[in-house]
Scaffold this active site. Sequence first.
Site, PDB file in Angstrom:
ATOM      1  N   GLU A  63       0.730  -1.280   0.101  1.00 40.94           N
ATOM      2  CA  GLU A  63      -0.112   0.050  -0.017  1.00 40.94           C
ATOM      3  C   GLU A  63       0.792   1.272   0.095  1.00 40.94           C
ATOM      4  O   GLU A  63       0.572   2.133  -0.619  1.00 40.94           O
ATOM      5  CB  GLU A  63      -0.821   0.118   1.217  1.00 40.94           C
ATOM      6  N   GLU A  70       1.100   6.646  -6.702  1.00 40.74           N
ATOM      7  CA  GLU A  70       0.010   7.810  -6.920  1.00 40.74           C
ATOM      8  C   GLU A  70       0.747   9.386  -6.741  1.00 40.74           C
ATOM      9  O   GLU A  70       0.494  10.143  -7.583  1.00 40.74           O
ATOM     10  CB  GLU A  70      -1.009   7.809  -5.943  1.00 40.74           C
ATOM     11  N   ASP A  89      -4.082   2.531 -11.856  1.00 43.91           N
ATOM     12  CA  ASP A  89      -4.929   1.482 -11.803  1.00 43.91           C
ATOM     13  C   ASP A  89      -4.118   0.093 -11.497  1.00 43.91           C
ATOM     14  O   ASP A  89      -4.548  -0.736 -10.668  1.00 43.91           O
ATOM     15  CB  ASP A  89      -5.778   1.311 -12.962  1.00 43.91           C
TER      16      ASP A  89
END
Length: 116
Positions: A63, A70, A89
């Site tokens: 994560e 991102e 994505d």
Amino acid sequence: MKRFFKSFVYAWEGMRDGFVNGRNMKSHALSAIIVILAGWFTGLSMTEWLIVLLLISGMLALELMNTAVEYVVDLVTKEYHPLAKKAKDIAAGSVLIFAIASAVIGCLIFFPKWFG
């Protein structure tokens, strides 16, 4: 040696940022706490604990990598771009794959103890 120890400070800052600003990191951390409590109450074996802790740490690390992707994509472009969407994505998809695998393994570990 000073640069070596400073790298731990930077890593800690990155983890902290991921927990504070990462969209999904808080839910992963809450899930980890619930699983650890369930394992404690269930009385997992040493091997089961090793598997559970490996899955938790892998999920949190993945994560953090997703959050890093991102950030980089957002740094490169604020506008919509199909490749930016694909990068985000795909990074999110890798987290989803690991989350599904972790859930299946968790069920294989916990269900026999609860329902067996």
